[in-house]
Design an enzyme around this catalytic site. Structure first.
Site, short mmCIF file in Angstrom:
data_model
loop_
_atom_site.label_atom_id
_atom_site.label_comp_id
_atom_site.label_asym_id
_atom_site.label_seq_id
_atom_site.Cartn_x
_atom_site.Cartn_y
_atom_site.Cartn_z
N ASP A 396 0.82 -1.21 0.00
CA ASP A 396 0.00 0.00 0.00
C ASP A 396 0.86 1.27 0.00
OD1 ASP A 396 -2.40 1.36 -0.02
OD2 ASP A 396 -2.95 0.86 2.04
N GLU A 399 2.57 7.23 -2.02
CA GLU A 399 2.34 8.59 -2.54
C GLU A 399 2.46 9.68 -1.47
OE1 GLU A 399 0.01 6.43 -1.07
OE2 GLU A 399 -1.07 6.24 -2.97
N ASP A 463 -8.85 3.47 -3.52
CA ASP A 463 -9.96 3.48 -2.55
C ASP A 463 -11.20 4.17 -3.12
OD1 ASP A 463 -8.14 2.30 -0.88
OD2 ASP A 463 -7.72 4.10 0.28
#
Length: 669
Positions: A396, A399, A463
């Protein structure tokens, strides 16, 4: 390559295409300077640029060398600002290298020749638009935001309450690469902030906040050839592990007993399972956002007792176990302490460990520019995940790199920010490769940039909201997959059911079922409970939904031979598994504006239902002989309307397909 020079102008022609046109009235390049301010709040960025100057480089001088041309651009005849470019062919590609520039230039604008009819695709993962013409697209990896549409209530609420609303261009995975319907690809090699502007009729303007390394072009006779050439340059994803095709990767949390209980329930009801994905394998944290994870990447024996033994028992059932990791370590925990003691973390300007706010908890940034830290984190993955017995994980984030942190390599974090996701992918790739598990382990990522193609086994769409919104719901993952395919990442999937439940968004049974239908016709099927599992619909609580999911997993498993062949083609040629229709129907102009339909491989056309309470659906079919999967009715093309009750998503196959018998068997499930 030809440079066509006239008195006050020149053109650069490559394989009979005019790509650059320069004149004093309309220069190819502008140079200047600016001072940017970055404000990050939990991965969402507010970026303001104080533009100090923007000067046209009107005047030019061209020197011809043996295998290349040197182009010097200047702002005045006497000198002023200048930029030197080396233009030539390298391995058959047109490469414009930026060699020298005047000191003080940290902004560059480059114009490429365009026409009104041209369409543009790519720029990483774009979730609101597929054809990018008419908009500008900042190239900056970030949280995509909630809602991603400033005109919606959800986005407004997210902005007001969380500074997290997003917009049409916000994305985990941007990339300075696009494909034009003029049959070329363009790639700008830089990790600085960029903005690709496709609004003008006569030119595309590429803005970059440093002097890039180079601008690269390559042409092709077809879009298939173009993506093959692009991925030959950027790299290609490996094939998926064989076990993936056994069925659904079930996203589930809650500890050993609960997970195994639900696994048995679903298996008994016919759900085909390939893996259990338990992102809370290392523990949980509860915040106002919802159920979060304890970011210390080791087995939590309290929540998952006997997991080390259960993993082996699951494998005997041909079911894998997957976990979760990201490139940050939770303050105060064992991995954080080890990293801090060994100088593996990034610092702030005062020389203190930089702590990033992830929403009511703080983490250190593992500094991958420090080779020792890079290697240490690979060992964490090998020992704590692979050696423990995990067969995959969500890799995950990536960024969140703050632009004001201090890194070991001495480079500006502003420049390293976009590079970070691809470096994070490389950490995972090397760990898996060194463990000898590339054909067995599957990790999937949401953040990316140039380089993810060769280092990431699978992308996912991030998401999404648990709703029907076009910009952030079920529909948005379709242009996401298509744009990724045009950027070189042909293996893509999404959270079945979505993830984000905020500001009144609650997952419904119908949404989950429609998403599962689409998931059956993608490379990988995987569910997610979402950020607030207890408030949202969960499949294991509803018998009708379980039966529906069971059938969809059987369909996916039945299609596995066909999907595997498409995945192999992606690995060997870079041709994406989910494809825009125009990739095989170039003469059909309507195909170029379709963003909510796709081809799965060559022979399946999928048009997911992305609105609630629909039992009919309009589909566009390019001219061919198409068979409606469920009714067997034949169509020749054009706008049609078909019945689309739950369980029968609009899917068509080519009558002349070599896989026709397989598709007929799927229809009987």
């Amino acid at each position: 390559m030809k440079i066509i020079e006239e008195k006050n102008s020149f053109k650069i022609e490559y394989n009979s295409k005019i790509l650059i046109e320069h004149s004093q009235q309309s220069p190819f390049a502008f140079a200047g300077s600016g001072d940017a301010e970055y404000k990050m709040y939990r991965g969402n960025f507010e970026i303001e640029d104080y533009l100090e100057s923007r000067v046209p480089l009107k005047y030019f001088q061209i020197e011809e060398e043996a295998n290349y041309s040197l182009i010097t651009l200047k702002s005045s005849r006497e000198g002023g600002l200048s930029l030197k470019i080396k233009a030539g062919l390298v391995a058959g590609r047109l490469k414009l290298e930026f060699l020298e520039s005047s000191s003080g230039i940290n902004r560059l604008w480059l114009r490429l020749a365009a026409d009104q009819e041209e369409k543009i695709y790519g720029c990483g993962e774009q979730l609101s638009y597929f054809n990018l013409r008419g908009k500008n697209f900042p190239i900056w990896t970030s949280e995509p935001g909630v809602g991603r549409n400033k005109e919606t209530y959800t986005t407004w609420q997210a902005d007001v309450k969380d500074k997290a609303g997003g917009d049409y261009y916000t994305t985990n995975y941007p990339q300075p690469t696009f494909i034009s319907t003029k049959k070329y690809y363009c790639h700008l090699e830089s990790t600085a902030y960029q903005d690709f502007n496709f609004k003008n009729d006569d030119f595309h303007e590429l803005e970059v906040w440093n002097i890039p390394d180079y601008l690269l072009f390559e042409t092709g006779e077809s879009y298939l050839e173009l993506v093959e050439k692009l991925t030959a340059y950027l790299g290609r994803q490996p094939e998926l592990p064989e076990w993936v095709y056994n069925g659904l990767i079930l996203g589930i949390q809650g500890g050993t007993d609960f997970v195994l209980e639900q696994k048995e329930k679903l298996k008994e009801n016919g759900v085909e399972l390939s893996a259990l994905w338990c992102q809370d394998w290392q523990g949980v944290k509860h915040t106002s956002f919802g159920k979060r994870l304890s970011w210390n990447w080791e087995w939590n024996q309290e929540l998952y007792p006997e997991l080390d033994q259960k993993l082996k028992e699951l494998k005997d059932e041909d079911i894998r176990f997957m976990g979760y990791i990201n490139p940050y370590v939770l303050e105060g925990k064992s991995l954080y302490q080890e990293a801090a003691a060994n100088d593996y973390l990034a610092y702030d300007s005062e020389g203190e460990i930089y702590l990033v706010d992830f929403g009511e908890f703080y983490c250190g940034v593992v500094d991958f520019t420090n080779q020792d830290a890079f290697n240490w984190y690979k060992e964490v993955i090998k020992e704590n995940l692979i050696d423990f017995g995990l067969d995959g994980w969500m890799a995950d984030f990536g960024e969140y790199l703050p632009t004001d942190c201090v890194l070991s390599n001495g480079k500006s974090a502003e420049i390293m920010h976009n590079a970070w996701p691809a470096i994070w992918a490389q950490v995972n790739y090397e760990a898996v490769k060194e463990a000898g598990k590339l054909e067995e382990v599957l990790y999937f990522m949401r953040a990316g940039f140039t380089g993810n193609q060769k280092y990431c086994t699978l992308m996912w769409a991030g998401d999404q909201s648990v709703n029907w919104s076009l910009d952030d719901g079920l529909a948005s993952v379709i242009p996401a997959a298509l744009s990724m395919g045009m950027t070189g990442c042909g293996l893509h999937h999404s959270d079945i059911g979505g993830y984000t439940s905020l500001h009144g968004n609650i997952r419904t049974k119908e949404l989950f079922m429609r998403w599962a239908e689409m998931g059956a016709f993608t490379p990988v099927m995987r569910t997610h409970e979402g950020n607030r599992p207890s408030e949202n619909f969960q499949v294991y609580n509803d018998q009708e939904a379980i039966n529906h999911l069971a059938r969809m997993t059987k369909i996916y498993k039945k299609l596995s031979k066909y999907i595997k062949a498409a995945v192999k083609e992606n690995t060997e040629k870079g041709i994406p598994v989910q494809r825009p229709l125009f990739m095989h129907y170039e003469a059909d102009q309507k195909c170029y504006d379709l963003k909510y339909q796709y081809l799965l491989g060559r022979d399946l056309l999928v048009a997911p239902v992305y609105q609630k309470e629909k039992d009919e659906w309009e589909v566009y079919l390019p001219e061919d002989k198409w068979i409606h999967l469920w009714s067997g009715k034949e169509f020749n093309g054009g706008e049609i309307k078909v019945k689309a009750p739950l369980g029968q998503p609009p899917v068509f196959y080519r009558k002349d397909s070599e896989s026709r018998q397989l598709f007929e068997e799927v229809a009987e499930i």
